[in-house]
Design a protein around this motif. Structure first.
Motif, PDB file in Angstrom:
ATOM      1  N   GLN A  27      12.556 -16.004-110.747  1.00 48.34           N
ATOM      2  CA  GLN A  27      13.669 -16.916-111.002  1.00 48.34           C
ATOM      3  C   GLN A  27      13.427 -17.733-112.264  1.00 48.34           C
ATOM      4  OE1 GLN A  27      14.000 -17.828-106.443  1.00 48.34           O
ATOM      5  NE2 GLN A  27      15.342 -19.239-107.513  1.00 48.34           N
TER       6      GLN A  27
ATOM      7  N   TRP B 162       9.963 -16.918-106.981  1.00 49.18           N
ATOM      8  CA  TRP B 162      10.120 -18.109-107.815  1.00 49.18           C
ATOM      9  C   TRP B 162       9.723 -17.837-109.262  1.00 49.18           C
ATOM     10  CZ3 TRP B 162      12.972 -22.050-107.955  1.00 49.18           C
ATOM     11  CH2 TRP B 162      13.427 -22.658-106.793  1.00 49.18           C
TER      12      TRP B 162
ATOM     13  N   ARG C 239      15.987 -12.313-102.240  1.00 46.04           N
ATOM     14  CA  ARG C 239      16.592 -13.545-101.723  1.00 46.04           C
ATOM     15  C   ARG C 239      17.721 -13.312-100.717  1.00 46.04           C
ATOM     16  NH1 ARG C 239      12.756 -17.034-102.199  1.00 46.04           N
ATOM     17  NH2 ARG C 239      12.392 -17.885-104.280  1.00 46.04           N
TER      18      ARG C 239
ATOM     19  N   PRO D 248      21.779 -22.076-100.676  1.00 48.76           N
ATOM     20  CA  PRO D 248      20.864 -21.211-101.425  1.00 48.76           C
ATOM     21  C   PRO D 248      21.379 -19.792-101.653  1.00 48.76           C
ATOM     22  CG  PRO D 248      19.957 -21.760 -99.266  1.00 48.76           C
ATOM     23  CD  PRO D 248      21.195 -22.570 -99.437  1.00 48.76           C
TER      24      PRO D 248
ATOM     25  N   THR E 131      22.063 -18.558-105.261  1.00 45.13           N
ATOM     26  CA  THR E 131      21.050 -18.003-106.162  1.00 45.13           C
ATOM     27  C   THR E 131      21.171 -16.486-106.294  1.00 45.13           C
ATOM     28  OG1 THR E 131      19.540 -19.852-105.899  1.00 45.13           O
ATOM     29  CG2 THR E 131      18.569 -17.753-106.557  1.00 45.13           C
TER      30      THR E 131
ATOM     31  N   ASN F 218      17.885 -26.499-101.840  1.00 47.09           N
ATOM     32  CA  ASN F 218      18.308 -26.012-100.521  1.00 47.09           C
ATOM     33  C   ASN F 218      19.757 -26.407-100.219  1.00 47.09           C
ATOM     34  OD1 ASN F 218      17.900 -24.483 -98.240  1.00 47.09           O
ATOM     35  ND2 ASN F 218      17.195 -26.233 -97.029  1.00 47.09           N
TER      36      ASN F 218
ATOM     37  N   ASN G   7       7.483 -15.371-101.654  1.00 47.58           N
ATOM     38  CA  ASN G   7       8.288 -16.475-102.155  1.00 47.58           C
ATOM     39  C   ASN G   7       7.816 -16.924-103.533  1.00 47.58           C
ATOM     40  OD1 ASN G   7      10.405 -18.430-101.850  1.00 47.58           O
ATOM     41  ND2 ASN G   7       8.826 -19.960-101.491  1.00 47.58           N
TER      42      ASN G   7
ATOM     43  N   TRP H 249      18.508 -22.898-104.765  1.00 47.65           N
ATOM     44  CA  TRP H 249      17.340 -22.575-103.946  1.00 47.65           C
ATOM     45  C   TRP H 249      16.367 -23.748-103.913  1.00 47.65           C
ATOM     46  CZ3 TRP H 249      17.674 -18.137-101.221  1.00 47.65           C
ATOM     47  CH2 TRP H 249      16.583 -17.820-100.408  1.00 47.65           C
TER      48      TRP H 249
END
Length: 117
Positions: A9, A6, A116, A69, A72, A66, A2, A63
């Motif tokens: 992203q 991130w 994702r 999501p 994304t 929330n 995760n 994301w």
């Protein structure tokens, strides 16, 4: 995993914010930096810039908040397509120097999409 996604992203969003900013707000600077901007209608350049700015928001906000999501990875797909089309445009103009950046962002988008989904 995760944390890695991130980071991807954030890198993607930052890249598209920069690119979108240059195409919408700093268009005169873009004309000096990117030769293709002089050969394309200003309205198209601004439209691409707006799409990139909105795409950057779509990479982070759904994301992070929330709220739906799934938006994304869908945004990442759309931005990968935009980047691929840009890469094909640069190839048609023999602007091979620009392709590396396109490939980098497409690769990051693909990692994000599969991570994702």
């Amino acid at each position: 995993m995760n944390v890695t996604l991130w980071i991807i992203q954030i890198i993607l969003a930052a890249g598209f914010v920069f690119s979108g900013w240059m195409k919408t707000i700093r268009i005169e600077s873009s004309k000096k930096t990117w030769a293709w901007v002089n050969d394309v209608p200003k309205s198209l350049v601004v439209l691409i810039g707006i799409a990139e700015l909105l795409g950057a928001l779509g990479l982070i906000l759904p994301w992070a908040l929330n709220i739906t999501p799934v938006i994304t990875p869908i945004t990442a797909i759309a931005l990968a397509v935009v980047t691929l089309l840009g890469m094909l445009f640069h190839i048609s103009r023999k602007e091979y120097r620009e392709i590396g950046v396109n490939l980098f962002f497409i690769a990051l988008a693909l990692i994000l999409i599969f991570g994702r989904l």
